[in-house]
Write a protein that holds these residues in place. Structure first.
Motif, PDB file in Angstrom:
ATOM      1  N   MET A   1      88.272  86.302  70.439  1.00  0.00           N
ATOM      2  CA  MET A   1      88.194  85.334  69.421  1.00  0.00           C
ATOM      3  C   MET A   1      88.038  86.131  68.219  1.00  0.00           C
ATOM      4  O   MET A   1      87.120  86.964  68.100  1.00  0.00           O
ATOM      5  N   ASP A   2      89.002  85.988  67.388  1.00  0.00           N
ATOM      6  CA  ASP A   2      89.166  87.030  66.177  1.00  0.00           C
ATOM      7  C   ASP A   2      88.162  86.410  64.918  1.00  0.00           C
ATOM      8  O   ASP A   2      87.689  85.203  64.930  1.00  0.00           O
ATOM      9  N   ASP A   3      87.738  87.188  64.097  1.00  0.00           N
ATOM     10  CA  ASP A   3      87.014  86.929  62.942  1.00  0.00           C
ATOM     11  C   ASP A   3      85.989  85.915  62.924  1.00  0.00           C
ATOM     12  O   ASP A   3      85.823  85.145  62.423  1.00  0.00           O
ATOM     13  N   PHE A   4      85.287  86.355  64.324  1.00  0.00           N
ATOM     14  CA  PHE A   4      84.381  85.681  64.574  1.00  0.00           C
ATOM     15  C   PHE A   4      82.917  85.252  63.528  1.00  0.00           C
ATOM     16  O   PHE A   4      82.585  86.377  63.155  1.00  0.00           O
ATOM     17  N   GLY A   5      82.757  83.981  63.355  1.00  0.00           N
ATOM     18  CA  GLY A   5      81.749  83.728  62.233  1.00  0.00           C
ATOM     19  C   GLY A   5      81.936  83.322  61.109  1.00  0.00           C
ATOM     20  O   GLY A   5      81.051  82.790  60.245  1.00  0.00           O
ATOM     21  N   THR A   6      83.148  83.557  60.705  1.00  0.00           N
ATOM     22  CA  THR A   6      83.927  83.124  59.420  1.00  0.00           C
ATOM     23  C   THR A   6      84.459  81.663  59.577  1.00  0.00           C
ATOM     24  O   THR A   6      84.573  81.143  58.453  1.00  0.00           O
TER      25      THR A   6
ATOM     26  N   SER B   1      81.681  76.583  65.577  1.00  0.00           N
ATOM     27  CA  SER B   1      81.164  75.545  66.345  1.00  0.00           C
ATOM     28  C   SER B   1      80.827  76.040  67.584  1.00  0.00           C
ATOM     29  O   SER B   1      81.569  76.320  68.744  1.00  0.00           O
ATOM     30  N   LEU B   2      79.210  76.692  67.800  1.00  0.00           N
ATOM     31  CA  LEU B   2      79.161  77.269  68.794  1.00  0.00           C
ATOM     32  C   LEU B   2      79.367  76.620  70.293  1.00  0.00           C
ATOM     33  O   LEU B   2      79.584  77.275  71.250  1.00  0.00           O
ATOM     34  N   SER B   3      79.221  75.201  70.207  1.00  0.00           N
ATOM     35  CA  SER B   3      79.331  74.638  71.681  1.00  0.00           C
ATOM     36  C   SER B   3      80.567  74.933  72.072  1.00  0.00           C
ATOM     37  O   SER B   3      80.647  74.773  73.292  1.00  0.00           O
ATOM     38  N   TYR B   4      81.602  75.100  71.323  1.00  0.00           N
ATOM     39  CA  TYR B   4      82.974  75.062  71.845  1.00  0.00           C
ATOM     40  C   TYR B   4      83.133  76.489  72.881  1.00  0.00           C
ATOM     41  O   TYR B   4      83.797  76.742  73.547  1.00  0.00           O
ATOM     42  N   LEU B   5      82.292  77.489  72.103  1.00  0.00           N
ATOM     43  CA  LEU B   5      82.432  78.832  72.953  1.00  0.00           C
ATOM     44  C   LEU B   5      82.341  78.787  74.497  1.00  0.00           C
ATOM     45  O   LEU B   5      83.094  79.479  75.221  1.00  0.00           O
ATOM     46  N   THR B   6      81.544  78.202  74.985  1.00  0.00           N
ATOM     47  CA  THR B   6      81.186  78.095  76.356  1.00  0.00           C
ATOM     48  C   THR B   6      82.288  77.088  76.846  1.00  0.00           C
ATOM     49  O   THR B   6      82.673  77.546  78.179  1.00  0.00           O
ATOM     50  N   ARG B   7      83.190  76.433  76.399  1.00  0.00           N
ATOM     51  CA  ARG B   7      84.223  75.611  77.113  1.00  0.00           C
ATOM     52  C   ARG B   7      85.639  76.603  76.997  1.00  0.00           C
ATOM     53  O   ARG B   7      86.485  76.029  77.688  1.00  0.00           O
ATOM     54  N   PHE B   8      85.741  77.760  76.277  1.00  0.00           N
ATOM     55  CA  PHE B   8      86.921  78.253  76.413  1.00  0.00           C
ATOM     56  C   PHE B   8      86.815  79.421  77.212  1.00  0.00           C
ATOM     57  O   PHE B   8      85.778  80.481  77.078  1.00  0.00           O
ATOM     58  N   PRO B   9      87.856  79.858  77.828  1.00  0.00           N
ATOM     59  CA  PRO B   9      87.856  81.169  78.813  1.00  0.00           C
ATOM     60  C   PRO B   9      87.985  82.319  77.886  1.00  0.00           C
ATOM     61  O   PRO B   9      89.163  82.913  77.837  1.00  0.00           O
ATOM     62  N   LEU B  10      87.084  82.835  77.322  1.00  0.00           N
ATOM     63  CA  LEU B  10      87.366  84.111  76.377  1.00  0.00           C
ATOM     64  C   LEU B  10      86.664  85.155  77.033  1.00  0.00           C
ATOM     65  O   LEU B  10      85.677  85.228  78.058  1.00  0.00           O
ATOM     66  N   ASP B  11      87.338  86.389  76.933  1.00  0.00           N
ATOM     67  CA  ASP B  11      86.864  87.721  77.021  1.00  0.00           C
ATOM     68  C   ASP B  11      85.806  88.377  76.248  1.00  0.00           C
ATOM     69  O   ASP B  11      84.838  89.080  76.536  1.00  0.00           O
ATOM     70  N   SER B  12      86.314  88.182  74.943  1.00  0.00           N
ATOM     71  CA  SER B  12      85.596  88.781  73.904  1.00  0.00           C
ATOM     72  C   SER B  12      85.632  88.155  72.583  1.00  0.00           C
ATOM     73  O   SER B  12      86.052  87.301  72.317  1.00  0.00           O
ATOM     74  N   LEU B  13      84.459  88.695  71.707  1.00  0.00           N
ATOM     75  CA  LEU B  13      84.085  87.937  70.573  1.00  0.00           C
ATOM     76  C   LEU B  13      84.235  89.218  69.438  1.00  0.00           C
ATOM     77  O   LEU B  13      83.693  90.402  69.686  1.00  0.00           O
ATOM     78  N   LYS B  14      85.246  89.155  68.500  1.00  0.00           N
ATOM     79  CA  LYS B  14      85.488  90.163  67.475  1.00  0.00           C
ATOM     80  C   LYS B  14      84.542  89.644  66.304  1.00  0.00           C
ATOM     81  O   LYS B  14      84.717  88.690  65.361  1.00  0.00           O
TER      82      LYS B  14
END
Ligand code: C2E
Ligand code: MG
Ligand code: MG
Length: 435
Positions: free
Chosen positions: A329-334, A338-351
């Motif tokens: 997930m690029d540019d995280f925080g800008t 929607s934090l709740s989304y984070l758990t639903r997506f198969p992510l490896d990293s947060l940038k």
């Protein structure tokens, strides 16, 4: 019927156009000023999609009534499109009057609509212009307020902008860029730079992000921050993105042998690429054609994608995961955060976005935000990548928090593939045991 809008009973486009023509002729002959305001309801399409057209119609009617409460007796209000209104102000004394009406309109149009016991939130983007100070003709006058409203939209919506000649210049440039960009691919004007990603514990290069560069024959070097939004608006990002994927995969296959160890390549994807079919196929064929191991490909996406098309996006991302590709997930925080989304997506990293890193470690707010992001990423078992590290202090602070990977001018700027390969070669030579 030919002059009234059936839904709101306001003047329609035909009559507005006629009255505007008449008002301009009068000003040309007798002097005076005209004001023109263009109102576009924000994200009205979403209201229609979410609540249905009847509720959408109701919102339009209520918005029309609110607009009527703001205007004076010399002002003509017209509905000129689905969610678009014009107000023609005749006989204004100062050019400040339209801006002051726009302020009242913003307030009136930003309180929620209560329809069938539901609160529906909306706002408006408003463009303001005057005649003859800022326009030479009717069509220019109309175009100017339209432009100004677009600026208001791009500036985060729910605000108004008064037209300035600078806006026309910028629109010209954007149109020119869109035009030239169409030819960029066939003219071979695009290239990729690579910016290294560093393991903050070992200081080794573990990967690199592909960053698009465009040297236009006509315009010279154009920054991706300028041309990528235009490529997205025009849809050109789809073929361009395909080229980026194929090129990055091809170039990255050579890194492994040069470095003597696997080096990951990261490719940025735009939301539009997810919507325009066959992204999975295109990624697969880039991997096939290049022979790159899917485990060495990382795809970077931005938050907007997750918000706009969550289900479709999850499906595609899961497919990528099953191929062995990793997702950041690029540019995280800008973005929408929607934090709740984070758990639903198969992510490896947060940038973590550069905006936060820049202010570390002295700015308290940045520290709080980065702390929270890192804490959350740890809970979710995500790797954390910090972008835009420029100083030793930023690096030490981030590493201390538990951030594993860093990227930024402190280590390397984005450089050509040849330059990147040279660095890999030099690093590999350092690593080899001396005889
Ligand atoms: P991004 O993906 O967040 O890329 C990071 C941007 O930050 C790059 O700008 C990079 O040059 C810059 N940067 C890296 N380290 C530092 C630093 O220490 N200090 C400063 N001040 N800046 C640093 P760039 O190359 O101009 O790219 C801007 C944006 O354009 C990218 O942001 C990305 O969103 C987009 N972009 C670039 N290439 C592509 C592409 O191939 N496809 C798509 N869809 N977007 C791309
Ligand atoms: Mg990126
Ligand atoms: Mg970024």
């Amino acid at each position: 019927m030919a002059t009234r809008d059936a839904l709101t009973d306001l003047t329609n486009w035909n009559l507005l156009d006629e009255r505007l023509g008449g008002a301009i002729r009068k000003v040309d002959a007798e002097g005076g000023n005209l004001g023109l305001i263009y109102i576009d309801l924000d994200q009205f399409k979403n209201i229609n999609d979410a609540f249905g057209h009847e509720v959408g119609d109701e919102v339009i009617k209520l918005a029309a009534m609110r607009i009527m409460t703001c205007v004076g007796e010399n002002d003509l209000v017209a509905r000129v499109g689905g969610d678009e209104f014009h107000i023609l102000m005749s006989g204004i004394l100062t050019t400040d009057e339209p801006a002051s009406l726009a302020e009242d309109l913003l307030v009136a149009l930003s309180s929620p609509y209560v329809i069938e016991d539901r609160e529906i939130f909306s706002s408006a983007s408003i463009g303001v212009g005057t005649y003859p100070a800022q326009a030479n003709s009717k069509s220019e006058f109309l175009r100017n307020v339209d432009n100004a409203a677009n600026y208001a939209k791009r500036d985060g919506r729910a605000n108004y902008k008064s037209y300035t000649p600078q806006m026309s210049k910028e629109v010209h440039r954007r149109v020119g860029i869109g035009h030239q960009l169409r030819r960029a691919l066939e003219n071979d004007e695009l290239s990729l730079n690579y910016q290294a990603k560093i393991n903050l514990s070992t200081q080794q290069i573990i990967g690199a992000e592909a960053l698009l560069r465009w040297h236009s024959e006509d315009l010279g070097f154009v920054s991706p921050e300028e041309f990528i939004p235009i490529a997205e608006e025009t849809g050109l990002i789809v073929p361009i993105g395909e080229w980026v994927l194929a090129t990055a995969c091809k170039q990255a296959t050579e890194w492994r042998s040069t470095a003597g160890q696997p080096i990951h390549v990261a490719v940025n994807l735009s939301a539009l690429q997810f919507l325009h079919g066959d992204l999975v196929k295109k990624v697969a064929s880039s991997l096939d054609a290049s022979g790159l191991d899917p485990a060495h490909l990382d795809l970077e996406l931005t938050e907007s994608l997750l918000v706009e098309r969550p289900d479709e996006t999850i499906r595609i991302l899961n497919h990528f995961k099953s191929m062995g590709i990793s997702i950041s997930m690029d540019d995280f925080g800008t973005g929408y955060s929607s934090l709740s989304y984070l758990t639903r997506f198969p992510l490896d990293s947060l940038k973590v976005d550069r905006a936060f890193v820049t202010n570390l470690p002295d700015d308290r707010d940045a520290v709080v935000v980065v702390n929270a992001i890192v804490g959350m990423a740890k809970e979710l078992n995500l790797n954390i990548v910090a972008e835009g590290i420029e100083t030793e202090r930023q690096m030490e602070f981030l590493h201390g928090l538990g951030c594993h990977t860093g990227q930024g001018y402190l280590f390397f700027k984005p450089i050509t593939n040849d330059a990147f390969m040279q660095i890999l070669t030099a690093k590999a030579a350092e690593q080899r045991p001396h005889p």
